[in-house]
Write a protein that holds these residues in place. Structure first.
Motif, PDB file in Angstrom:
ATOM      1  N   PRO A  20      -4.372   1.018  17.757  1.00 29.05           N
ATOM      2  CA  PRO A  20      -3.737   0.700  16.472  1.00 29.05           C
ATOM      3  C   PRO A  20      -4.589   1.193  15.307  1.00 29.05           C
ATOM      4  CG  PRO A  20      -3.729  -1.204  17.924  1.00 29.05           C
ATOM      5  CD  PRO A  20      -4.607  -0.182  18.575  1.00 29.05           C
ATOM      6  N   LEU A  21      -3.912   1.470  14.176  1.00 28.07           N
ATOM      7  CA  LEU A  21      -4.608   1.983  13.000  1.00 28.07           C
ATOM      8  C   LEU A  21      -5.669   1.006  12.505  1.00 28.07           C
ATOM      9  CD1 LEU A  21      -4.894   4.078  10.775  1.00 28.07           C
ATOM     10  CD2 LEU A  21      -3.031   2.968   9.551  1.00 28.07           C
ATOM     11  N   GLN A  22      -5.378  -0.295  12.578  1.00 26.89           N
ATOM     12  CA  GLN A  22      -6.324  -1.294  12.096  1.00 26.89           C
ATOM     13  C   GLN A  22      -7.611  -1.265  12.909  1.00 26.89           C
ATOM     14  OE1 GLN A  22      -4.496  -5.071  11.694  1.00 26.89           O
ATOM     15  NE2 GLN A  22      -6.204  -6.026  10.636  1.00 26.89           N
ATOM     16  N   ILE A  23      -7.482  -1.099  14.222  1.00 28.66           N
ATOM     17  CA  ILE A  23      -8.679  -1.002  15.091  1.00 28.66           C
ATOM     18  C   ILE A  23      -9.451   0.277  14.777  1.00 28.66           C
ATOM     19  CG2 ILE A  23      -9.479  -0.913  17.476  1.00 28.66           C
ATOM     20  CD1 ILE A  23      -8.330  -3.603  16.639  1.00 28.66           C
ATOM     21  N   ALA A 339      -5.557  -6.124   7.305  1.00 32.71           N
ATOM     22  CA  ALA A 339      -4.267  -6.720   7.664  1.00 32.71           C
ATOM     23  C   ALA A 339      -3.386  -6.879   6.428  1.00 32.71           C
ATOM     24  CB  ALA A 339      -4.482  -8.062   8.351  1.00 32.71           C
ATOM     25  N   LEU A 340      -3.981  -7.294   5.305  1.00 31.32           N
ATOM     26  CA  LEU A 340      -3.217  -7.428   4.062  1.00 31.32           C
ATOM     27  C   LEU A 340      -2.777  -6.062   3.532  1.00 31.32           C
ATOM     28  CD1 LEU A 340      -5.340 -10.160   2.225  1.00 31.32           C
ATOM     29  CD2 LEU A 340      -3.135 -10.461   3.361  1.00 31.32           C
ATOM     30  N   ILE A 341      -3.694  -5.099   3.592  1.00 27.36           N
ATOM     31  CA  ILE A 341      -3.379  -3.770   3.056  1.00 27.36           C
ATOM     32  C   ILE A 341      -2.314  -3.075   3.890  1.00 27.36           C
ATOM     33  CG2 ILE A 341      -4.357  -1.484   2.615  1.00 27.36           C
ATOM     34  CD1 ILE A 341      -7.021  -2.877   2.011  1.00 27.36           C
ATOM     35  N   LEU A 342      -2.376  -3.232   5.214  1.00 30.84           N
ATOM     36  CA  LEU A 342      -1.471  -2.500   6.114  1.00 30.84           C
ATOM     37  C   LEU A 342      -0.189  -3.263   6.416  1.00 30.84           C
ATOM     38  CD1 LEU A 342      -4.126  -1.129   8.657  1.00 30.84           C
ATOM     39  CD2 LEU A 342      -3.114   0.058   6.711  1.00 30.84           C
ATOM     40  N   ARG A 343       0.026  -4.418   5.780  1.00 34.65           N
ATOM     41  CA  ARG A 343       1.243  -5.184   6.066  1.00 34.65           C
ATOM     42  C   ARG A 343       2.487  -4.390   5.726  1.00 34.65           C
ATOM     43  NH1 ARG A 343       1.813 -10.768   3.000  1.00 34.65           N
ATOM     44  NH2 ARG A 343       1.970  -9.287   1.254  1.00 34.65           N
ATOM     45  N   GLN A 344       2.491  -3.727   4.569  1.00 38.18           N
ATOM     46  CA  GLN A 344       3.664  -2.923   4.197  1.00 38.18           C
ATOM     47  C   GLN A 344       3.811  -1.718   5.124  1.00 38.18           C
ATOM     48  OE1 GLN A 344       3.723  -1.812   0.101  1.00 38.18           O
ATOM     49  NE2 GLN A 344       5.832  -1.104   0.145  1.00 38.18           N
ATOM     50  N   LEU A 345       2.673  -1.168   5.581  1.00 36.96           N
ATOM     51  CA  LEU A 345       2.757  -0.051   6.521  1.00 36.96           C
ATOM     52  C   LEU A 345       3.381  -0.510   7.838  1.00 36.96           C
ATOM     53  CD1 LEU A 345       2.042   2.911   7.022  1.00 36.96           C
ATOM     54  CD2 LEU A 345      -0.186   2.168   7.881  1.00 36.96           C
ATOM     55  N   THR A 346       3.068  -1.734   8.266  1.00 39.00           N
ATOM     56  CA  THR A 346       3.695  -2.282   9.480  1.00 39.00           C
ATOM     57  C   THR A 346       5.201  -2.421   9.290  1.00 39.00           C
ATOM     58  OG1 THR A 346       1.652  -3.502   9.956  1.00 39.00           O
ATOM     59  CG2 THR A 346       3.642  -4.200  11.102  1.00 39.00           C
ATOM     60  N   VAL A 362      19.084   0.842   7.273  1.00 38.33           N
ATOM     61  CA  VAL A 362      18.027  -0.145   7.140  1.00 38.33           C
ATOM     62  C   VAL A 362      17.459  -0.127   5.720  1.00 38.33           C
ATOM     63  CG1 VAL A 362      16.264   1.483   7.937  1.00 38.33           C
ATOM     64  CG2 VAL A 362      15.845  -0.969   8.116  1.00 38.33           C
ATOM     65  N   ARG A 363      17.130  -1.301   5.214  1.00 37.60           N
ATOM     66  CA  ARG A 363      16.580  -1.429   3.869  1.00 37.60           C
ATOM     67  C   ARG A 363      15.075  -1.697   3.958  1.00 37.60           C
ATOM     68  NH1 ARG A 363      18.978   0.762   0.066  1.00 37.60           N
ATOM     69  NH2 ARG A 363      17.941  -0.672  -1.392  1.00 37.60           N
ATOM     70  N   ILE A 364      14.303  -0.920   3.226  1.00 39.74           N
ATOM     71  CA  ILE A 364      12.846  -1.043   3.267  1.00 39.74           C
ATOM     72  C   ILE A 364      12.379  -1.678   1.972  1.00 39.74           C
ATOM     73  CG2 ILE A 364      10.674   0.203   3.511  1.00 39.74           C
ATOM     74  CD1 ILE A 364      12.242   2.443   4.839  1.00 39.74           C
ATOM     75  N   PRO A 365      11.761  -2.848   2.031  1.00 36.75           N
ATOM     76  CA  PRO A 365      11.248  -3.460   0.793  1.00 36.75           C
ATOM     77  C   PRO A 365      10.078  -2.661   0.244  1.00 36.75           C
ATOM     78  CG  PRO A 365      10.543  -4.716   2.704  1.00 36.75           C
ATOM     79  CD  PRO A 365      11.495  -3.679   3.214  1.00 36.75           C
ATOM     80  N   VAL A 366      10.146  -2.328  -1.036  1.00 36.04           N
ATOM     81  CA  VAL A 366       9.099  -1.546  -1.691  1.00 36.04           C
ATOM     82  C   VAL A 366       8.518  -2.366  -2.829  1.00 36.04           C
ATOM     83  CG1 VAL A 366       8.548   0.569  -2.938  1.00 36.04           C
ATOM     84  CG2 VAL A 366      10.247   0.610  -1.102  1.00 36.04           C
ATOM     85  N   TYR A 367       7.191  -2.546  -2.809  1.00 35.26           N
ATOM     86  CA  TYR A 367       6.541  -3.250  -3.913  1.00 35.26           C
ATOM     87  C   TYR A 367       5.169  -2.628  -4.117  1.00 35.26           C
ATOM     88  CZ  TYR A 367       4.868  -5.701   0.257  1.00 35.26           C
ATOM     89  OH  TYR A 367       4.381  -5.998   1.499  1.00 35.26           O
ATOM     90  N   GLY A 368       4.730  -2.643  -5.352  1.00 38.26           N
ATOM     91  CA  GLY A 368       3.445  -2.046  -5.681  1.00 38.26           C
ATOM     92  C   GLY A 368       3.572  -0.570  -5.998  1.00 38.26           C
ATOM     93  N   GLN A 369       2.420   0.044  -6.344  1.00 36.16           N
ATOM     94  CA  GLN A 369       2.396   1.451  -6.730  1.00 36.16           C
ATOM     95  C   GLN A 369       1.417   2.261  -5.867  1.00 36.16           C
ATOM     96  OE1 GLN A 369       4.426   2.734  -9.014  1.00 36.16           O
ATOM     97  NE2 GLN A 369       5.309   0.699  -9.389  1.00 36.16           N
ATOM     98  N   GLY A 370       1.006   1.728  -4.737  1.00 37.32           N
ATOM     99  CA  GLY A 370       0.037   2.425  -3.894  1.00 37.32           C
ATOM    100  C   GLY A 370       0.664   3.537  -3.079  1.00 37.32           C
ATOM    101  N   GLU A 371      -0.190   4.163  -2.252  1.00 39.31           N
ATOM    102  CA  GLU A 371       0.273   5.273  -1.426  1.00 39.31           C
ATOM    103  C   GLU A 371       1.319   4.835  -0.413  1.00 39.31           C
ATOM    104  OE1 GLU A 371      -2.783   4.496  -2.028  1.00 39.31           O
ATOM    105  OE2 GLU A 371      -3.831   6.224  -2.909  1.00 39.31           O
TER     106      GLU A 371
END
Length: 636
Positions: A20-23, A339-346, A362-371
């Protein structure tokens, strides 16, 4: 071996890639911290070890050189004592007397001369014995200085002293303090001495005896036999025979033995002074040595490096524990933050899985202005675009079906035209209109060649056949004023050329090189030649028409090189009508598209004389060819 290593590296890369990316981020984080810390620790502790070793070396070298200085001073005392002992003329006369002395003479020698020898002995507290040995039978022994030489006949050093002819000989030995004592050897008090031994020459050729100056080794080398040495180092004295002498109550550092030290010296000592590093039973040692000329002995200081290494290893292990604990603590914090940073990536990954399964709504929730938010927005746009493309593909599929039906209809219409031309040809032959019949035959062949486009490449023979049909039709218009000359070797006819690549060039020559003013003056000739050169197929199409001026020729070739739209104008600048059909520019573009930038056409012309189009193609032979059987080819 390399293949095995590559296979192992490949498996490792695949295994790491499946994590996994987190590991992976945590592993990278640990690597970024751990690698510099490890390298810094290795460098730091290596420098610490080197500096400590250098300090220990200097400290023990100072002690060794100080001891060497004391030994040299003691040797000088012994040599001076020996010189003073035999420098008294009365002593030499007594040792070399040719008769037995009278009682009065003995009393006089004992009262006046012998006290000087005793004073010499007692005034040097480090000197243990001053002994004079003589083989003169007239001499009486006077204890503890003058003895008969027969007492030392059993000494192994006696022949060596006699052979040196008055030169000093040094000897280390263990024995009783008093040679006059008798009894069992075990009952005598033993001590270790270093002796200065030398023959005494009374006169030229006359031996006066042997002088022996003894000094106990603990006085001769006080630090070696002292009890103040620490447990990490120990000084030893090795005689020329390899015998080791040191304080009897001292213990050598670590598990080393005097024999092991002697062997290391024998193997590695190559100069009069120096240092060696060696290991015995896994224990590291530092050996500092000095060679003493005269006695021919080694003064050695053996230092155990184990305490130093143990201290450094302790510090290193302590640092490792601190680093491991710190990395573990920081890794836990990083894991939570990731885990907090990658939550949206998950969330985005789960949405992609649904899209992969066919759910494009499918609808993807988008929040914030990051990558990751930007990636999610792009993915939403991509899903919207996919839905549009699906709808467009459905429409295109319907249009393709319709086009297929239209193509079938056109094919039916083409067959109707072919059949009509065939009927007209038969009618012309029945009525004897043979030129018209030949023209209809040529026209039908040209229509079949043009309409049936199953491949982009045909044989050169097929293209030439099409050109002949074209020239036959044009001769009807120009009353057989056109002439076609083909000079192509038989073996080149099977080579592949782009379909409809030569005919547009010939058509261009007829339309723009043949002018009304030529009628009645000369016959217009188009000559086609082919050959092989430098691995390529070269085709020359030459006409004897009007040619073109130099400025126009440069303009045409420049446009052919760059693909400029200028070639859409006719080659004759005086004419303003647009070119019809496939022109030179399209031929150039098709050749470069299928065969590469190294191939194409080039124009040469002389105004009022001729124009030549030079075409270069790759050599490629088609499996078969014919009028209506176009074969695909690969230009390589």
């Amino acid at each position: 071996m390399r293949a095995v290593i590559r296979k192992m590296i490949g498996k490792l890369v695949i295994s790491v890639g499946g994590l996994p990316l987190q590991i992976k981020l945590i592993a990278a984080y640990i690597g970024v911290i751990l690698v510099p810390v490890v390298l810094f620790s290795i460098y730091t502790f290596q420098q610490l070890y080197n500096n400590t070793l250098l300090e220990m070396t200097r400290k023990n070298e100072f002690a060794l050189d100080s001891e060497l200085k004391d030994i040299l001073n003691n040797m000088e005392i012994m040599e001076r004592t020996a010189q003073l002992a035999v420098s008294d003329r009365a002593v030499l006369n007594y040792l070399t007397s040719s008769r037995e002395l009278e009682a009065e003479e003995l009393v006089n020698f004992n009262m006046n001369t012998f006290p000087n020898l005793q004073h010499l002995l007692y005034s040097n507290p480090k000197v243990s014995h001053i002994r004079l040995f003589t083989n003169n039978p007239h001499v009486k022994e006077i204890w503890p200085v003058i003895f008969r030489e027969e007492r030392i006949y059993d000494k192994h050093w006696l022949p060596k002293v006699s052979a040196r002819n008055g030169m000093t000989w040094w000897e280390i030995y263990s024995g009783p303090e008093d040679i006059l004592r008798t009894g069992e050897a075990g009952s005598l008090e033993q001590a270790s001495y270093i002796s200065l031994l030398r023959e005494v020459q009374a006169a030229e050729g006359v031996k006066g005896g042997i002088v022996q100056i003894d000094m106990e080794l603990e006085d001769f080398s006080p630090k070696t036999f002292g009890s103040l040495q620490n447990g990490e180092s120990r000084m030893l004295v090795f005689s020329r025979d390899g015998e080791a002498y040191f304080h009897p109550d001292s213990i050598l550092p670590g598990s080393i033995t005097a024999v092991a030290v002697r062997e290391q010296l024998r193997m590695h000592a190559g100069s009069k002074r120096g240092s060696i590093r060696f290991s015995i039973k896994g224990q590291p040692y530092l050996g500092l040595y000095r060679t003493i000329d005269g006695p021919d002995v080694y003064l050695v200081n053996v230092v155990s490096l184990e305490p130093v290494l143990s201290d450094i290893r302790g510090r290193r292990n302590q640092l490792v524990v601190i680093v491991v604990v710190l990395i573990a603590f920081l890794s836990l914090i990083s894991y939570g933050l990731h885990a907090l940073i990658l939550r949206q990536l998950t969330t985005l990954r789960d949405s992609m899985k649904q899209a992969h399964e066919g759910n494009f709504t499918v609808r993807i929730p988008v929040y914030g202005q990051g990558e990751i938010a930007e990636l999610a927005r792009h993915f939403r746009r991509m899903l919207s675009k996919i839905k549009e493309l699906i709808a467009e593909a459905v429409e295109k599929q319907a249009a393709a079906k319709e086009a297929e039906l239209n193509s079938l209809k056109n094919q039916i219409d083409s067959h109707f035209l072919y059949n009509t031309l065939e009927n007209l040809k038969m009618m012309a032959e029945v009525q004897g209109q043979y030129p018209l019949s030949d023209a209809l035959t040529s026209l039908g062949s040209m229509m079949r060649y043009s309409f049936q486009w199953s491949a982009d490449f045909v044989t050169l023979a097929d293209e030439l056949r099409h050109i002949r049909n074209y020239m036959a039709l044009m001769n009807i218009r120009y009353d057989d004023r056109l002439r076609l000359e083909v000079n192509v070797p038989e073996e080149l006819l099977a080579h592949s050329v782009l379909k409809m690549s030569l005919q547009p060039i010939v058509e261009n020559a007829v339309k723009h090189g043949w002018k009304p003013e030529h009628v009645g003056k000369k016959q217009f000739t188009v000559r086609i030649q082919a050959g092989k050169h430098d691995g390529s197929l070269h085709i020359l199409i030459t006409d004897n028409g009007t040619g073109m001026p130099e400025w126009r020729l440069n303009e045409v070739n420049a446009a052919l090189r760059t693909g400029d739209e200028e070639l859409q104008r006719p080659m004759d600048a005086a004419s303003r009508s647009s070119t019809q059909g496939i022109g030179l520019r399209n031929v150039q573009k098709r050749i470069r598209l299928h065969c590469g930038e190294d191939y194409g056409i080039h124009v040469d012309s002389r105004q009022g004389s001729s124009t030549t189009v030079h075409m270069v193609l790759p050599q490629n032979i088609l499996a078969k060819g014919g009028d209506q059987d176009d074969q695909a080819a690969d230009c390589g």
